[in-house]
Design an enzyme around this catalytic site. Sequence first.
Site, PDB file in Angstrom:
ATOM      1  CG  HIS A 173      39.096  20.440  -2.348  1.00  0.00           C
ATOM      2  ND1 HIS A 173      39.473  21.510  -3.101  1.00  0.00           N
ATOM      3  CD2 HIS A 173      39.515  20.713  -1.071  1.00  0.00           C
ATOM      4  CE1 HIS A 173      40.117  22.384  -2.345  1.00  0.00           C
ATOM      5  NE2 HIS A 173      40.158  21.934  -1.099  1.00  0.00           N
ATOM      6  CG  HIS A 223      39.040  22.756   3.151  1.00  0.00           C
ATOM      7  ND1 HIS A 223      39.157  22.841   1.793  1.00  0.00           N
ATOM      8  CD2 HIS A 223      37.783  23.177   3.465  1.00  0.00           C
ATOM      9  CE1 HIS A 223      38.028  23.304   1.285  1.00  0.00           C
ATOM     10  NE2 HIS A 223      37.164  23.520   2.279  1.00  0.00           N
ATOM     11  CD  GLU A 275      42.802  24.550   4.999  1.00  0.00           C
ATOM     12  OE1 GLU A 275      43.213  23.396   4.798  1.00  0.00           O
ATOM     13  OE2 GLU A 275      42.416  25.301   4.086  1.00  0.00           O
ATOM     14  CD  GLU A 314      42.075  19.949   0.654  1.00  0.00           C
ATOM     15  OE1 GLU A 314      42.781  20.325  -0.307  1.00  0.00           O
ATOM     16  OE2 GLU A 314      41.508  20.721   1.443  1.00  0.00           O
TER      17      GLU A 314
HETATM   18 ZN   LIG Z   1      41.004  22.596   0.661  1.00  0.00          ZN
END
Ligand SMILES: [Zn+2]
Length: 225
Positions: free
Chosen positions: A10, A78, A141, A24
């Site tokens: 992002h 992430h 993640e 995030e």
């Molecule tokens: Zn993400």
Amino acid sequence: MVRIVLDAGHGGKDVGAVGNGLREKDLTLTIVKHIGRMLGEYEGVEVHYTRTDDRFLELSERAELANKLKADYFISVHINAGGGTGFESYVHPNANSATIAYQNVIHAEIMKAIGNVTDRGKKRANYAVLRETHMPVILTENLFIDNANDTAKLKSEQFLLQVAHGHVEGIVKVFGLKKKAKTQPQQKVPDGKLYRVQVGAFSDIENAERLAEELKKKGYPSIIV
Ligand SMILES: [Zn+2]
């Protein structure tokens, strides 16, 4: 030379997931910068970033950058969301054997580094950065931004360092990286003289060592003769 592309998920107008006062895009950038800095302690590794500040990049741009660099590995970092807890990693459903082998190593090293965290497993998904990169690739993640227990960890700088450390340990294992030799910091010599501390002038070696130590603290190099 091993060429690694670190991809902070992002950025810019794309904040990613948000929750419990965290975004995030900020966490991924912090983690990726830690990874890059830590990799700087190793020989034979070249680190590239898709972004080093808060900017927007299309997913295809990220993959394209790594493809142009002919990177050896692409790591996309992430933070999860959606009502779960813990860590999981992703490769593409059609991942080649190198990508799968690297995922096995890196996933395990991250789990080892982050302590008491739920292992959600090694997963597969048709994500753009996994699909469009032409080299081994992993997407991690790292806990859930909408879970209070997870965000308590994510708010700790120490924990983010542990997350980064896990990624680094994995990369080090996969590519057999060696630590750079420690270079001694150059000692400043105020007047260019080397002070000789004569043991004979003291009652015992202990006193001579004490003086040598005191001189050292003041920045004077000294030797016991
Ligand atoms: Zn993400």
